[in-house]
Design a protein around this motif. Structure first.
Motif, PDB file in Angstrom:
ATOM      1  N   ASP A 221       0.854  -1.187   0.000  1.00  0.00           N
ATOM      2  CA  ASP A 221       0.000   0.000   0.000  1.00  0.00           C
ATOM      3  C   ASP A 221       0.886   1.231   0.000  1.00  0.00           C
ATOM      4  OD1 ASP A 221      -1.970   1.858   0.219  1.00  0.00           O
ATOM      5  OD2 ASP A 221      -2.545   1.366   2.273  1.00  0.00           O
ATOM      6  N   LYS A 222       0.797   2.034  -1.058  1.00  0.00           N
ATOM      7  CA  LYS A 222       1.647   3.220  -1.179  1.00  0.00           C
ATOM      8  C   LYS A 222       0.994   4.467  -0.604  1.00  0.00           C
ATOM      9  CE  LYS A 222       3.630   1.480  -5.492  1.00  0.00           C
ATOM     10  NZ  LYS A 222       3.966   1.851  -6.875  1.00  0.00           N
ATOM     11  N   LYS A 294      -3.006  -4.667   5.731  1.00  0.00           N
ATOM     12  CA  LYS A 294      -4.039  -4.833   4.715  1.00  0.00           C
ATOM     13  C   LYS A 294      -4.224  -6.334   4.455  1.00  0.00           C
ATOM     14  CE  LYS A 294      -4.421  -0.367   3.874  1.00  0.00           C
ATOM     15  NZ  LYS A 294      -5.630   0.384   4.243  1.00  0.00           N
ATOM     16  N   ASN A 296      -3.698  -7.993   1.853  1.00  0.00           N
ATOM     17  CA  ASN A 296      -2.554  -8.532   1.117  1.00  0.00           C
ATOM     18  C   ASN A 296      -1.315  -8.700   1.995  1.00  0.00           C
ATOM     19  OD1 ASN A 296      -3.996  -8.867  -1.197  1.00  0.00           O
ATOM     20  ND2 ASN A 296      -3.089  -7.149  -2.301  1.00  0.00           N
ATOM     21  N   ASN A 324       3.270  -2.471   4.337  1.00  0.00           N
ATOM     22  CA  ASN A 324       4.311  -3.080   3.508  1.00  0.00           C
ATOM     23  C   ASN A 324       5.073  -4.148   4.268  1.00  0.00           C
ATOM     24  OD1 ASN A 324       3.579  -1.304   1.465  1.00  0.00           O
ATOM     25  ND2 ASN A 324       5.044   0.242   2.130  1.00  0.00           N
ATOM     26  N   CYS A 349       1.368  -7.025  -4.384  1.00  0.00           N
ATOM     27  CA  CYS A 349       1.946  -5.679  -4.294  1.00  0.00           C
ATOM     28  C   CYS A 349       1.154  -4.701  -5.158  1.00  0.00           C
ATOM     29  CB  CYS A 349       3.404  -5.687  -4.755  1.00  0.00           C
ATOM     30  SG  CYS A 349       4.484  -6.745  -3.773  1.00  0.00           S
ATOM     31  N   GLN A 350       1.058  -3.476  -4.708  1.00  0.00           N
ATOM     32  CA  GLN A 350       0.362  -2.453  -5.478  1.00  0.00           C
ATOM     33  C   GLN A 350       1.132  -2.199  -6.778  1.00  0.00           C
ATOM     34  OE1 GLN A 350      -0.746   0.940  -3.124  1.00  0.00           O
ATOM     35  NE2 GLN A 350      -1.304   2.165  -4.897  1.00  0.00           N
ATOM     36  N   ASN A 351       0.454  -2.412  -7.890  1.00  0.00           N
ATOM     37  CA  ASN A 351       1.068  -2.279  -9.221  1.00  0.00           C
ATOM     38  C   ASN A 351       2.287  -3.180  -9.399  1.00  0.00           C
ATOM     39  OD1 ASN A 351      -0.812  -0.240  -9.899  1.00  0.00           O
ATOM     40  ND2 ASN A 351       0.470   1.306  -8.924  1.00  0.00           N
TER      41      ASN A 351
END
Length: 366
Positions: A221-222, A294, A296, A324, A349-351
């Protein structure tokens, strides 16, 4: 040492202008610091791996002012002026002025950039504050040389300790980013030289198993955390489990001392993963409570456990105060673990973004 040891005698002469530039790394705590007293003093000791590639590069250009009223500075990130960064720097300067009394004598242009994406979800406060502290200490060394009639300069050990001391007043974990590769911050009865005031290099033997350790950071998550670390630390005051948590951290520091010497991977994994989950357990049981993991994050943790069970790998995870996942593993497993990450974990992972890093050795002048 005590805080008063970092208050300088009056300066005889200030240089007109100059510039300094430093790179300082982020770090990842193995035993977590969560909860602090007044003046950024930690409630418990912590120990961290200094990273190598995730770093902040900061330069300060300084020029003398006519007036010594107030702090005068501008901050630029990647060449863009950042007014919203100024309040944090102002607070930092207010905290450290007694230790660097020249601050109001100069206008500072502070230019900074990170080697990792600003939106990566990696906190840049540790690397950023340590880089800025090293720039300011380089300026203090300039002043002392400029004022000296006999070639006197700052002792290197004192400079490093004071830089860590100052960085701590900007961000607690920044105290662990001045040096490497293993840094202890917080007084601990079994670690000689340890201090609540600054970080110190871990002073005892470390088995070859823990040299060149790898850290791949999975960017789940960014986004910005919904609860800041400062708020989270403050929620440890009156927390129902805080005192036992602080004791546990001391116990884990003692256990890690034996682990570092013996090279026991399994004991290392148990302590490091337990510390990560305990950190988040403190968040979930504070009042108000909050969750930074999260879905994930949990998927990745379970996948790591399954992979370790099936392959006898010594890979493990740790977490900062966010979603993260830091995947830690010995260098000899690098090829296998990176393949596992690409085939099984990148999907969470995000993107698909992750950062491969490894142990580093602290701040460097540029």
């Amino acid at each position: 040492m005590i805080a008063q040891d970092f208050i300088p005698k009056s300066y005889l002469n200030l240089p007109e202008s100059g510039q300094h530039k430093w790179a300082a790394p982020s770090n990842i705590a193995l035993v977590k610091y969560w909860g602090k007293k007044k003046d950024q003093i930690p409630e418990n000791p912590s120990v961290s791996f200094t990273l190598k590639h995730c770093k902040t590069i900061t330069s300060i250009s300084y020029s003398k002012k006519k007036s010594s009223e107030g702090f005068s500075f501008d901050v630029f990130l990647d060449g863009e002026q950042k007014e919203d960064f100024k309040p944090k720097i102002e607070t930092f300067f207010e905290r450290i002025e007694v230790y660097l009394p020249f601050l109001k004598a100069y206008y500072f242009k502070i230019e900074t950039s990170n080697t990792f994406p600003h939106s990566s979800g990696i906190a840049s406060s540790a690397s950023g504050m340590s880089a800025l502290a090293m720039c300011l200490m380089s300026l203090e060394r300039d002043i002392i040389v400029h004022s000296s009639k006999d070639g006197k300069t700052l002792d290197e050990d004192y400079l490093i300790k004071k830089a860590s001391f100052l960085a701590r007043l900007g961000s607690g974990s920044a105290s662990r980013s001045i040096e490497g590769d293993l840094i202890v911050w917080g007084k601990h009865q079994d670690i000689e030289g340890s201090s609540d005031l600054f970080g110190v290099k871990y002073p005892y033997p470390v088995h070859g198993n823990f040299k060149n350790y790898q850290d791949t950071i999975l960017l789940v998550d960014k986004g910005e955390k919904q609860v800041s670390s400062t708020v989270g630390h403050n929620l440890m005051h009156g927390h129902p489990f805080s005192e036992r948590r602080f004791e546990q951290a001391h116990e884990n520091m003692s256990k890690l001392k034996a682990v570092f010497e013996s090279g026991d991977f399994d004991a290392f994994i148990s302590i490091v993963e337990s510390e990560a989950l305990t950190l988040h357990a403190m968040m979930m049981t504070s009042m108000p409570y909050f969750i930074l993991m999260k879905p994930n994050t949990l998927e990745i943790i379970n996948a790591i456990w399954k992979f370790r069970e099936n392959t006898n790998s010594k890979v493990c995870f740790t977490l900062d105060a966010g979603a993260n996942v830091h995947v830690l593993y010995p260098e000899k497993e690098k090829e296998n673990v990176l393949r596992f990450i690409k085939e099984n974990l990148v999907v969470y992972c995000q993107n698909g973004h992750y950062i491969s890093d490894e142990i580093g050795f602290g701040a460097q002048p540029l």
